[in-house]
Each structure stands twice: as structure tokens, then as C-alpha cells.
Design a protein around this motif. Structure first.
Motif, PDB file in Angstrom:
ATOM      1  N   TYR A 124      30.541   6.962  -3.382  1.00 37.78           N
ATOM      2  CA  TYR A 124      31.428   6.150  -2.550  1.00 37.78           C
ATOM      3  C   TYR A 124      30.600   5.134  -1.768  1.00 37.78           C
ATOM      4  CZ  TYR A 124      29.905   9.601   0.926  1.00 37.78           C
ATOM      5  OH  TYR A 124      29.147  10.408   1.718  1.00 37.78           O
ATOM      6  N   ILE A 125      31.290   4.108  -1.281  1.00 36.98           N
ATOM      7  CA  ILE A 125      30.608   3.080  -0.498  1.00 36.98           C
ATOM      8  C   ILE A 125      30.673   3.488   0.972  1.00 36.98           C
ATOM      9  CG2 ILE A 125      30.749   0.675   0.261  1.00 36.98           C
ATOM     10  CD1 ILE A 125      31.758   0.048  -2.616  1.00 36.98           C
ATOM     11  N   LEU A 126      29.524   3.436   1.645  1.00 38.73           N
ATOM     12  CA  LEU A 126      29.483   3.807   3.056  1.00 38.73           C
ATOM     13  C   LEU A 126      30.050   2.653   3.872  1.00 38.73           C
ATOM     14  CD1 LEU A 126      25.880   5.191   2.900  1.00 38.73           C
ATOM     15  CD2 LEU A 126      27.872   6.563   3.458  1.00 38.73           C
ATOM     16  N   CYS A 163      24.631  -1.892   8.326  1.00 39.27           N
ATOM     17  CA  CYS A 163      23.342  -1.203   8.413  1.00 39.27           C
ATOM     18  C   CYS A 163      22.505  -1.915   9.468  1.00 39.27           C
ATOM     19  CB  CYS A 163      22.631  -1.230   7.063  1.00 39.27           C
ATOM     20  SG  CYS A 163      21.077  -0.325   7.070  1.00 39.27           S
ATOM     21  N   GLU A 164      21.697  -1.146  10.165  1.00 39.80           N
ATOM     22  CA  GLU A 164      20.865  -1.707  11.228  1.00 39.80           C
ATOM     23  C   GLU A 164      19.848  -2.721  10.705  1.00 39.80           C
ATOM     24  OE1 GLU A 164      19.410   0.760  14.612  1.00 39.80           O
ATOM     25  OE2 GLU A 164      20.325   2.391  13.458  1.00 39.80           O
ATOM     26  N   CYS A 165      19.574  -2.680   9.418  1.00 40.42           N
ATOM     27  CA  CYS A 165      18.569  -3.585   8.858  1.00 40.42           C
ATOM     28  C   CYS A 165      19.107  -5.006   8.684  1.00 40.42           C
ATOM     29  CB  CYS A 165      18.042  -3.052   7.528  1.00 40.42           C
ATOM     30  SG  CYS A 165      19.193  -3.296   6.157  1.00 40.42           S
ATOM     31  N   LYS A 166      20.404  -5.174   8.955  1.00 39.03           N
ATOM     32  CA  LYS A 166      21.069  -6.482   8.885  1.00 39.03           C
ATOM     33  C   LYS A 166      21.357  -6.954   7.453  1.00 39.03           C
ATOM     34  CE  LYS A 166      20.782  -7.771  13.445  1.00 39.03           C
ATOM     35  NZ  LYS A 166      20.293  -6.480  13.984  1.00 39.03           N
ATOM     36  N   ARG A 167      20.992  -6.158   6.480  1.00 36.08           N
ATOM     37  CA  ARG A 167      21.371  -6.538   5.113  1.00 36.08           C
ATOM     38  C   ARG A 167      22.887  -6.398   5.008  1.00 36.08           C
ATOM     39  NH1 ARG A 167      16.524  -4.214   4.663  1.00 36.08           N
ATOM     40  NH2 ARG A 167      14.917  -5.459   3.634  1.00 36.08           N
ATOM     41  N   THR A 168      23.505  -7.352   4.355  1.00 38.97           N
ATOM     42  CA  THR A 168      24.970  -7.336   4.277  1.00 38.97           C
ATOM     43  C   THR A 168      25.471  -6.714   2.975  1.00 38.97           C
ATOM     44  OG1 THR A 168      24.765  -9.581   3.451  1.00 38.97           O
ATOM     45  CG2 THR A 168      25.344  -9.316   5.781  1.00 38.97           C
ATOM     46  N   HIS A 169      24.560  -6.396   2.084  1.00 38.82           N
ATOM     47  CA  HIS A 169      24.944  -5.785   0.811  1.00 38.82           C
ATOM     48  C   HIS A 169      25.320  -4.324   1.076  1.00 38.82           C
ATOM     49  CE1 HIS A 169      23.134  -9.166  -1.623  1.00 38.82           C
ATOM     50  NE2 HIS A 169      22.688  -9.408  -0.410  1.00 38.82           N
ATOM     51  N   ARG A 170      26.512  -3.967   0.627  1.00 39.50           N
ATOM     52  CA  ARG A 170      27.055  -2.665   1.000  1.00 39.50           C
ATOM     53  C   ARG A 170      26.218  -1.504   0.461  1.00 39.50           C
ATOM     54  NH1 ARG A 170      32.969  -2.852  -1.049  1.00 39.50           N
ATOM     55  NH2 ARG A 170      31.837  -3.932  -2.716  1.00 39.50           N
ATOM     56  N   ARG A 171      26.343  -0.374   1.159  1.00 40.25           N
ATOM     57  CA  ARG A 171      25.510   0.787   0.823  1.00 40.25           C
ATOM     58  C   ARG A 171      26.295   1.834   0.035  1.00 40.25           C
ATOM     59  NH1 ARG A 171      24.602   2.705   6.356  1.00 40.25           N
ATOM     60  NH2 ARG A 171      26.517   1.517   6.627  1.00 40.25           N
ATOM     61  N   LEU A 172      25.608   2.390  -0.908  1.00 38.23           N
ATOM     62  CA  LEU A 172      26.183   3.407  -1.788  1.00 38.23           C
ATOM     63  C   LEU A 172      25.715   4.784  -1.320  1.00 38.23           C
ATOM     64  CD1 LEU A 172      27.819   3.279  -4.426  1.00 38.23           C
ATOM     65  CD2 LEU A 172      25.655   3.296  -5.668  1.00 38.23           C
ATOM     66  N   SER A 173      26.619   5.767  -1.415  1.00 38.39           N
ATOM     67  CA  SER A 173      26.232   7.144  -1.103  1.00 38.39           C
ATOM     68  C   SER A 173      25.365   7.691  -2.234  1.00 38.39           C
ATOM     69  CB  SER A 173      27.491   8.003  -1.000  1.00 38.39           C
ATOM     70  OG  SER A 173      28.040   8.191  -2.305  1.00 38.39           O
ATOM     71  N   ARG A 174      24.860   8.897  -2.048  1.00 33.76           N
ATOM     72  CA  ARG A 174      24.216   9.581  -3.169  1.00 33.76           C
ATOM     73  C   ARG A 174      25.237   9.751  -4.289  1.00 33.76           C
ATOM     74  NH1 ARG A 174      19.651  12.076  -2.390  1.00 33.76           N
ATOM     75  NH2 ARG A 174      18.833  12.005  -0.285  1.00 33.76           N
TER      76      ARG A 174
END
Lengths: 436, 142
Positions: free
Chosen positions: A307-309, A313-324
Motif C-alpha cells: 500500500y502507499i503510505l 516524508c521529512e526528506c521533502k521528496r514528493t514521490h510517494r512512499r510504498l509500504s513493505r
């Protein structure tokens, strides 16, 4: 924390501009796709005969999904979108029944792939001054070469060690002050357990980071490896159809894997209905390549569940994050980082008239590594009573399996009727590995 | 030619008993046996008084089994006897795949069973060297 970027403009691009970019690249991709025999037909059916028929990202939903079977049926050239003369590399992987799939790359495709890995490496806080030991297999498997080129682009000193040979790995790590490794979780645990045996203490190593991929693993395993080796571990996700590693990678905050959305459109769907799901909802990952000329893939169903979190993110990257990755929609097994389908094993076994039709696939952990045991029954009518023949049969089955699935299995012969009888392929698999 | 019954067995408790049970039920007498352990499985070799009957009875119970020709050599049960026959093997460069023996009458007769590739040829050589090779019926008259 000082955050480093490889390509800050793209990595921190605002979402609206990112979507604009995606649309532009999607149109380009459609242009390439229309040159392939598979997509030409499919897109026409969907009313898309030119890139200009794509007006918005929503038009993506008009395009049917692409599956692994489509890739197999298109082997070898059905998905090739450029002149073969412009192709500079291929990677192939085995399909569920032994029919391979192929991904072609132009120079620009490889440059894009390399950039993604450079972004990943820099995102973890590594620099050109790091020494990178790549313990993934090189060759047709994408894990080795992918990270290799990325690490060279960053300017790291790369040790292309490949997989296996633990004694040599540890010696290389010690002699060349390796600081970053790329490795499967099971092999990382194996190496950690062998350090003492080879008389090497952690103080003699300069290790500080590990990139773990190719196998699913848990947060607990990450912590265990971090404690055992006193390093930071970053999760990596990729699939050979989307180049390989570098699709999604964790940054220094280690809270989900940024998926490079300027190169891939990521959708999460309900695997049954095919409907799109919202961020936070678990489903099957579907990818569309945006920057690949030679082999464009539209809405490719990965069969991986995640799933997409939601949130930033604090790193300021705007590319969405994926779960495990939480599971699979099919019966694919991952054994020491290698993908294996029970049907591939079955196909090999059934070539041997000396064995019966019943078999069992047994997987366990041995010194932190996965051990594959294939149990077959001998066929009474062809039993000659000869011990040498039995041992030769075992060896032949083992050799054929190794050639087909690229894993060295243990083959066991059993009495006719002694193995449990099941209906389906998946039920023949006994996975004794501890739960993640 | 003397016959040996080879049985393929899973290496787990209870399998020997299952074979023994079939033999007992069919009134078959075991003269000697060996067992080769190969890890997950074993190969049992039996010399019995009625090998064909044993083979059929075991097959009927779904055991993977086979009848194999072997050379049963009659030797004396005394010191030096084994050396004598081993010297014959060496002299003619005979390769033995498997061998075992049993005493028929203590101090008098013993039988050495050997598995070799070319049975007729080796039979001839061993007989020429003065040894008696027992046929199936002779083996069980002892």
C-alpha cells in the motif's frame, strides 16, 4: 538533518508539476507502445491510435492491464518498440512455465535506470567516498547490474562481488573497507553469523549501510540485521519488468520506499475487481513505465501486494512512499532472492518417467539461508533395484532443476504413495521458514 | 542364477517392519539381508527362500522392488578363505558393485553373494578358478 539529493529538482517537484510531467511522458510512452504488436492492437481497441488521444492521466484507465502472460506470449519481440539496432542490452527472467520474458533497453533507457539508482543511493546518505560491495548476482538477473551502474554513477568504488562465496565476501569487505553492501536479507543474516567463524570482528570492518532487496522481510529482520552488523538497513523494491531495482527505495528516514513517479505511474488496485484503491489501502501494485523506449509496459500487474503510505516524508521528496511488500496474488515463491513458481518445478519433475506424479516442495531455513528440498516418489514399474541408477536419477533431476530455476535444490527420492496427496500446486508447497 | 530381492524404502521408522510383515504373511524365510542407507531412503537387499513369491507379494503391496541376478559363490568357512576368493577378483580385475555373505554351516560352508556387471563372464572366470557358483535352487537346499 542535512538531506542530500541526486536530482533535487525532480525529487522534490511539487505534485501538480509531477502530474504534468507524468502526462507528458505517458504520451511519449503511448507513442512507443503503438509501435509494438501487442499494444498496437490493444490500444486501437481502446480507441487510442495516437499519443494525442491521451488528454489526461485519467485516460490511463481506458488502457487494459498488462500481465506476465502477455509478456510471455510476446516473447521474444512482441513488445519491442525500437529498432533492434538501438537496443544495447536485454534482461530476461523465467516465467511461470519456463517461457521467459524479456526487457530490452536502449542507451537512454539504461541512463534513466542508472539515474534512478543514483537517486536511491544518495537518498540513503551514501556518497562517492563510500565503498560499495554488490553481493547480488550479476547477469540476466537485474539485481546485480542495476545497482552496479548506479553506484558507479555516484562515483563509489564498486566491488562487483556477486552472490555467494561467503569467505571471499568477508575478506573483500575487510581488505577494501567496504562501507555499503547490496544484499538479500537472508544472505545478510548468513554473513553476520559467519563473521566469527572466519575470525573477523565488526571492528575490522568499515560497514555502515546495507541495501536489502529481492526478498520480502520484516521490520524485525531489519532491526536484527542492523543490530548484528551495527549498520543502517534500507529497504529496496523493484521488479524485472520495471527494469529491476530502483523502482522504490528508502531514504535516510527509513519510513517507506519512495517510488520514482516521474519514471513510473504507480497504481494500487483491488486484485479481484481491478478498481483503483486509495493511498493507505492494500492492493496489487500496477506499474506503467514512463521513460522506457525499448519496452514500454502499460498498467503492468506486478502481483505484489502493498500500500502507499499517506502523508509527506521529512526528506521533502514528493514521490510517494510504498509500504513493505505484504504478499503475492499468485503462488510465486522467493527462495534466496530468486523467484520460483511451483509449476516450474513440476514441469521439470514430470519429464522423468522414473518418478511418479506426486511430489512435494519443501522450504526451510538452514544457517539463515533458504533451503529448497524437492521430494519425489519413485515409480515402481520402472524401478530396477539399482542403487547407482537411483543416485544418477537424483543427480539428473537436481541438474535439470538447477538449470530451470537457477537454485540448487536437494532432491529426495521417496517410496511410491508415501507423500501426501493434494489437489493444487500450492498445497504441495510446505514452507517451514519462520513467518516474517 | 541366484536371485536377490531389492526393495526401495523410505528411511523412517516402521518401514522394515512393513516388509517383514509381508514376508512373514507369505511364509517366506529370510536367509540374509543388507541395507544401504542413502539419507532419505534406503535400499534393502534380501536373500530369501522364495524370491519370486517375495517379489510378487511385495509388489502387490505397492513396494518398489526388483529381482536381481547375483553370483552366489560357495566358499569354505575358515581363515584365509575370503583371501582366496578376493585374490581371484583381483587377478581378473573384477569390479564388485556390492558384496555380502552368510554362514551356512559354521566351520564348513559359507555363501558369498556378489553384484557385478557382466554376470555370465564373471561366472565363467570364478568357476574356472575352482569355485562353485550356486543356482537358485541349490542356494536354498543348503
Amino acid at each position: 538533518m542535512e538531506i542530500a539529493y541526486w536530482n533535487k529538482e525532480i525529487e522534490t517537484i511539487d505534485r501538480d508539476s509531477l502530474k504534468h510531467l507524468q502526462l507528458k511522458y505517458l504520451k511519449e510512452t503511448i507513442g512507443y507502445a503503438l509501435r509494438t504488436s501487442l499494444y498496437k492492437k490493444r490500444l486501437q481497441k481502446a480507441g487510442i491510435t495516437s499519443p494525442d488521444d491521451i488528454k489526461s492521466l485519467d485516460d490511463l484507465k481506458r488502457i487494459p492491464f498488462t500481465t506476465k502472460d502477455d509478456l510471455r506470449e510476446s516473447y521474444p519481440r512482441g513488445l519491442l518498440a525500437v529498432d533492434i539496432g538501438d537496443v544495447i542490452r536485454i534482461h530476461t527472467s523465467s516465467g511461470t512455465t519456463g517461457t521467459p520474458t524479456v526487457i530490452y533497453h536502449t542507451q537512454q533507457d539504461l541512463n534513466n535506470w542508472t539515474e534512478l539508482l543514483a537517486r536511491c543511493i544518495i537518498a540513503t546518505g551514501a556518497t562517492r567516498n563510500d565503498v560499495f560491495q554488490n553481493m547480488m548476482s550479476y547477469g540476466l538477473f537485474t539485481g546485480g547490474l542495476g545497482l552496479h551502474y548506479g553506484a558507479e554513477a555516484v562515483g563509489m568504488m564498486v566491488i562487483p562481488a556477486g552472490g555467494g562465496n561467503t569467505r571471499r565476501q568477508i575478506k573483500l569487505m575487510k581488505d577494501f573497507r567496504t562501507s555499503v553492501i547490496h544484499i538479500t536479507p537472508s544472505y545478510a543474516l548468513h554473513i553476520a553469523s559467519k563473521l566469527e567463524e572466519f575470525g573477523v570482528s565488526l571492528n575490522e570492518l568499515a560497514l555502515r549501510k546495507a541495501y536489502l532487496g529481492a526478498e520480502p522481510y520484516s521490520e524485525n529482520t531489519r532491526r536484527k540485521i542492523e543490530d548484528l552488523l551495527r549498520i543502517d538497513v534500507y529497504n529496496s523494491y523493484g521488479l524485472s519488468e520495471m527494469n529491476g531495482p530502483g523502482v522504490s527505495f528508502e531514504c535516510v528516514y527509513k519510513c517507506g520506499m519512495h517510488t520514482w513517479e516521474d519514471n513510473y505511474i504507480l497504481e494500487v488496485i483491488d486484485p479481484k475487481s481491478g478498481e483503483n484503491l486509495d493511498d493507505g489501502e492494500e492492493g496489487e501494485l500496477v506499474f506503467t513505465t514512463l521513460r522506457r523506449q525499448a519496452t514500454p509496459l502499460l498498467r503492468y500487474r506486478s502481483r505484489d501486494l502493498a500500500y502507499i503510505l499517506p502523508g509527506d516524508c521529512e526528506c521533502k521528496r514528493t514521490h510517494r512512499r510504498l509500504s513493505r511488500i505484504t504478499g503475492r496474488t499468485d503462488d510465486m515463491l522467493i527462495i534466496n532472492g530468486v523467484n520460483v513458481f511451483p509449476s516450474q518445478i513440476e514441469e521439470v519433475i514430470m519429464q522423468f518417467p522414473e518418478v511418479g506424479h506426486n511430489y512435494q516442495i519443501y522450504i526451510d531455513k538452514q544457517e539463515n539461508l533458504d533451503k529448497l528440498i524437492v521430494k519425489v516418489e519413485i515409480y515402481s514399474k520402472l524401478f530396477t533395484g539399482d542403487l547407482a541408477e537411483l543416485e544418477a536419477l537424483k543427480r539428473r533431476i537436481k541438474d535439470e532443476l538447477r538449470a530451470s530455476i537457477v537454485i540448487n535444490p536437494t532432491v529426495e527420492l521417496h517410496e511410491p504413495g508415501s507423500l501426501p496427496v493434494f489437489e493444487g500446486k500450492a498445497q504441495r508447497v510446505v514452507d517451514k521458514r519462520p513467518a516474517l | 542364477m541366484a536371485k536377490q530381492v531389492n526393495v526401495f524404502l523410505d528411511n523412517r521408522p516402521g518401514r522394515l517392519k512393513s516388509v517383514a510383515e509381508v514376508l512373514a504373511q507369505n511364509n517366506i524365510n529370510v536367509r540374509t539381508m543388507t541395507l544401504n542407507d542413502r539419507g532419505e531412503y534406503g535400499l534393502m537387499k534380501l536373500i530369501v527362500d522364495k524370491p519370486e513369491k517375495a517379489y510378487l507379494a511385495l509388489s502387490e503391496k505397492h513396494f518398489a522392488c526388483a529381482l536381481k541376478d547375483i553370483l552366489a559363490i560357495l566358499v569354505e568357512d575358515k581363515p584365509g578363505s575370503f583371501f582366496k576368493i578376493a585374490t581371484v577378483f583381483f587377478k581378473h580385475n573384477i569390479n564388485i558393485l556390492d558384496a555380502y555373505g552368510y554362514v551356512v554351516e559354521s566351520g564348513k560352508e559359507a555363501v558369498l553373494c556378489i553384484e557385478v556387471k557382466d554376470i555370465p563372464k564373471i561366472k565363467e572366470i570364478v568357476e574356472k578358478e575352482g569355485f562353485k557358483i550356486l543356482e537358485e535352487d541349490q542356494l536354498h537346499e543348503l
